[in-house]
Design a protein around this motif. Structure first.
Motif: not given
Length: 232
Positions: A124-127, A50-53
């Protein structure tokens, strides 16, 4: 199970800096929004990366990592250029207090950080959770890169979708053939629920030709609750 620090923060209405001083909450997601993030991840076992801005005081990060911690190879990336300047590093400190070990923190503006991640890890990220600067152009730019970082079947979640800038961007994004509306936080206002039902029966395709721009923007804001998930 969510990290205990989450309930402690909401019950007190404050967070602690590194010296133990209490700082009142501001600009944070509420518990309903946090559980929306948590439940979505928990219900889809394919979500690991996951990645978050935007991080702020770290509540969204804590909810996301709470759901990820039981996964085989969890990884969470946080981008926040103002974490130390505006939030005294408390968001990252709260993750450390919860012994979260599977996150990377990038203290850089998203327009610089996201292209660098894309070079290394496309699709490559799921969310991906977008909750950075709330202008139309910034949200659109964050999504531009999120789209290329996200695998097919993955999710993009937007916060503060009742803002005019974000609802406008989201309305445009939902016209992309590769994305479907997935879910949104439950609306608590009966008035807004009624207006949203009425808007749904209007012929969306001809609205731009019948209504002035300001009214179109108002309708966009009413279409969405505070947090919306779309799926690729």
């Amino acid at each position: 199970m969510i990290y205990p620090i989450i309930n402690e923060i909401y019950e007190s209405g404050a967070v602690q800096d590194k010296d133990g001083n209490l700082i009142p909450l501001r600009g944070n997601i509420d518990q309903t929004e946090g559980m929306f993030l948590y439940d979505l991840i928990l219900q889809d076992e394919t979500i690991e990366r996951t990645l978050e801005v935007g991080c702020g005081f770290g509540l969204s990060s804590l909810f996301i990592c709470s759901a990820l911690k039981s996964r085989k190879a969890p990884k969470h990336i946080i981008i926040d250029p103002y974490q130390r300047e505006n939030y005294l590093g408390i968001g990252i400190l709260n993750l450390e207090r919860s012994n979260v070990s599977f996150y990377d923190f990038i203290e850089e503006k998203s327009e610089f950080a996201l292209p660098e991640i894309l070079k290394r890890e496309p699709y490559s990220f799921d969310l991906i959770f977008i909750d950075g600067f709330h202008s139309f152009d910034q949200v659109s730019l964050d999504f531009f890169y999120a789209n290329r970082l996200l695998r097919v079947g993955g999710y993009v979640i937007f916060d503060d979708c009742s803002f005019a800038s974000i609802s406008k961007a989201l309305s445009y994004i939902l016209k992309f053939p590769a994305y479907d509306f997935h879910s949104q936080v439950k609306e608590t206002s009966n008035k807004k629920r009624f207006l949203r039902f009425f808007i749904k029966i209007l012929p969306e395709g001809i609205l731009p030709f019948l209504l002035p721009l300001k009214l179109q923007n108002l309708i966009n804001r009413l279409r969405f609750t505070s947090m919306v998930a779309i799926r690729k």
